[in-house]
Design an enzyme around this catalytic site. Structure first.
Site, short mmCIF file in Angstrom:
data_model
loop_
_atom_site.label_atom_id
_atom_site.label_comp_id
_atom_site.label_asym_id
_atom_site.label_seq_id
_atom_site.Cartn_x
_atom_site.Cartn_y
_atom_site.Cartn_z
N GLY A 1 0.85 -1.19 0.00
CA GLY A 1 0.00 0.00 0.00
C GLY A 1 0.88 1.23 0.00
CB CYS B 1 5.27 -4.23 0.16
SG CYS B 1 6.06 -2.67 -0.18
CE1 TYR B 2 1.29 1.22 5.34
CE2 TYR B 2 -0.41 -0.46 5.48
CZ TYR B 2 0.11 0.75 5.89
OH TYR B 2 -0.54 1.49 6.84
CG HIS C 1 5.89 -5.75 -4.50
ND1 HIS C 1 4.62 -5.63 -3.98
CD2 HIS C 1 6.50 -4.58 -4.28
CE1 HIS C 1 4.47 -4.43 -3.48
NE2 HIS C 1 5.60 -3.76 -3.63
CD GLU D 1 2.97 -8.62 -5.11
OE1 GLU D 1 3.75 -9.32 -4.44
OE2 GLU D 1 2.68 -7.46 -4.81
CG ASP E 1 -16.18 -11.71 -19.30
OD1 ASP E 1 -15.31 -12.60 -19.45
OD2 ASP E 1 -15.91 -10.53 -19.01
CE LYS F 1 -11.91 -11.57 -20.64
NZ LYS F 1 -13.10 -10.70 -20.64
#
Ligand code: XMP
Length: 514
Positions: free
Chosen positions: A55, A82-83, A169, A171, A227, A370
């Site tokens: 964040g 992180c944050y 990070h 990710e 979708d 997705k």
């Protein structure tokens, strides 16, 4: 459906959906909640693990987003990123301070491989850092398990309480070993089995839909996009012709697309459902006559869709349910899930109809990303070309024709786009480029063809690579391919005498031209 759940608690960082996707890649279901979520709610959800995201704030500042000490005392494994890592240390008695140098970008990471988090992880690798505060002292009972050149605590842990903190990070792809670290947390620390699979999703959803709908009637606005197509097929498998799909062909689709949708969903197609196609092209062209302002075009196209849909719904009479192809990023982006700001407002055509008589909305894909929707599509046997269709904006070619929309301009852009797509596919590039299309500029210029002077339109070709559609780079298409596309368009599409390739990235450009 009882399934293993990992909670991602959102502190407003930009990669938060990515964290959730990485967890899903471990075949573990996960949801994003704002940091404001009550502890009671968390207990009720019974997650197998919790991840606190990054964040933009400083955790020691007054009013900064926070969490309670009790969150760490539930016996639920927690990983702070992180944050989230700094906050965990701050709340549990460690020290977080402003660093002398902001660490941003790739850093050289060294990990202690005896940590569960780093088992099977290379001792030395590259990680992605983005922070101005750092953990200057870990909280009591924690031990440091990773460092970088500038960061004395790149990771730390308190194993007896299952608490883990990572300053960088994991990710993002720039962190070479990041996926392994997250999967170590999810599978080895939280003990998840990883049994969230798309075949079980299909089965469970069909059961749920049947139980919910009973003998009721269901109405679906089918656009032909991924979708809504997947949602429609799922419903059709569950309740057959209790489902009616209304497909409004606004005359702003790609070449032959209306017929392709009809071939799959219409009476000749493989699915049991009622299919209504409305050919409304002329109605749209009339409404758009003389309109040049992009937002006004969007508004007209969106509103007209709602009107037509309502007219059709009125003919059908009362229905109990309306289906929507909402997917998880829509839920998060509309502010219902996480903490990130609402970024796009233009991405849904017009919203919900006011005058359709229904009792409840069904959103069978609401929990999926997705790529998961695509897997469900394949699982349901939907043709590849529909499942891997690239994103197409709701207002269609209306925003790929700069200035006034006319039937003639639609024809030009459709023909040019069809050639472009064909050649991209011939070159084997169709799966590797994020989004590509032809647009019609409003520019006419002088040319010469044979011995004749021409004064015709310029077509712009666009192709971008992107992960999130928020930023994008122009794709480097081989020159021979571009050249072939140019020559075919000029030769085959009447009204065009110039072809350009747009190399603008986003930002400063956008992907679409309007
Ligand atoms: P931009 O042009 O904003 O596009 O860089 C980002 C992505 O969003 C799609 N897009 C839209 N989708 N209605 C939609 O449903 C719209 O009005 C709209 N405008 C842009 C665009 O195709 C790209 O994938």
């Amino acid at each position: 459906m009882k399934r293993e759940l990992v909670l991602v608690i959102d502190f407003g960082g930009q990669y938060n959906q990515l964290v959730a996707r990485r967890v899903r890649e471990c075949q573990v279901y996960c949801e994003i909640y704002s940091y404001k979520v009550a502890l009671e709610k968390i207990k009720e959800l019974q997650p197998k693990g919790i991840i606190l995201t990054g964040g933009p704030n400083s955790c020691y500042e007054e009013g900064a987003p926070t969490c309670s000490r009790e969150l760490f005392e539930q016996g639920i494994p927690v990983l702070g990123l992180c944050y989230g890592a700094q906050l965990m240390q701050h709340v549990l008695g460690g020290k977080v301070e402003r660093a002398d140098v902001r660490e941003y970008g790739k850093s050289h990471l060294t990990v202690d491989q005896s940590s569960v988090l780093f088992s099977n992880v290379e001792k030395e690798s590259t990680c992605w850092m983005s922070h101005f505060d750092y953990i200057s002292q870990v909280a009591p009972g924690f031990r440091v398990t990773a460092t970088t050149d500038d960061c004395p605590t790149a990771a730390c842990e308190k194993v007896d309480q299952n608490l883990y903190a990572i300053q960088f990070h994991p990710e993002v792809l720039h962190t070479q070993e990041g996926r392994k670290m997250l999967s170590n947390f999810v599978l080895n620390v939280c003990g998840c089995k990883g049994d969230w699979k798309m075949d079980s999703f299909v089965e469970e959803s069909i059961k749920e839909i049947r139980a919910k709908v009973g003998k009721g009637k269901v109405l679906c606005a089918l656009s032909g996009g991924v979708d809504s197509s997947v949602a429609a097929v799922l419903l059709s498998k569950a309740i057959g012709n209790q489902l009616t799909c209304v497909f409004v062909d606004h005359g702003l689709m790609r070449k032959n697309e209306g017929d392709e949708v009809e071939a799959v969903f219409g009476p000749e197609g493989p699915y049991e459902l009622n299919f209504i196609r409305i050919n409304a092209a002329q109605r749209y062209y009339d409404k758009l006559k003389g309109v040049t302002e992009p937002e006004q075009k969007r508004k007209i196209i969106g509103e007209e869709f709602i009107r037509i849909f309502e007219e059709e719904a009125k003919k059908i009479g009362k229905v109990e349910f309306l289906v929507q192809g909402t997917i998880y990023p829509d839920v998060v982006e509309s502010g219902l899930g996480g903490e990130s700001a609402v970024i796009k407002s233009h991405h849904n055509v017009g919203g919900l109809p006011d005058h359709v008589d229904f009792e409840e909305i069904i959103e069978p894909l609401r929990d999926l990303f997705k790529d998961e929707v695509r897997k469900v599509g394949l699982e349901l046997g939907i043709p590849d070309y529909l499942v891997y269709r690239q994103p197409f904006p709701g207002p269609g070619l209306g925003i790929r024709i700069i200035g006034e929309v006319t039937a003639e301009k639609v024809r030009i852009v459709q023909d040019a786009d069809a050639i472009y797509r064909e050649e991209i596919a011939n070159a084997g590039l169709d799966r590797s480029i994020g989004q590509y299309f032809a647009a019609l500029t409003n520019m006419r210029s002088v040319g010469v063809m044979g011995d004749e002077r021409t004064y015709d339109y310029a077509i712009a070709l666009r192709a971008v690579n992107t992960i999130d559609f928020m930023t994008a780079e122009a794709a480097e298409i081989p020159y021979e391919v571009l050249n072939k596309v140019m020559s075919r368009i000029i030769n085959e599409v009447r009204g065009v005498n110039r072809v350009m390739y747009d190399i603008t990235s986003k930002p400063p450009g956008t992907i679409e031209f309007e």
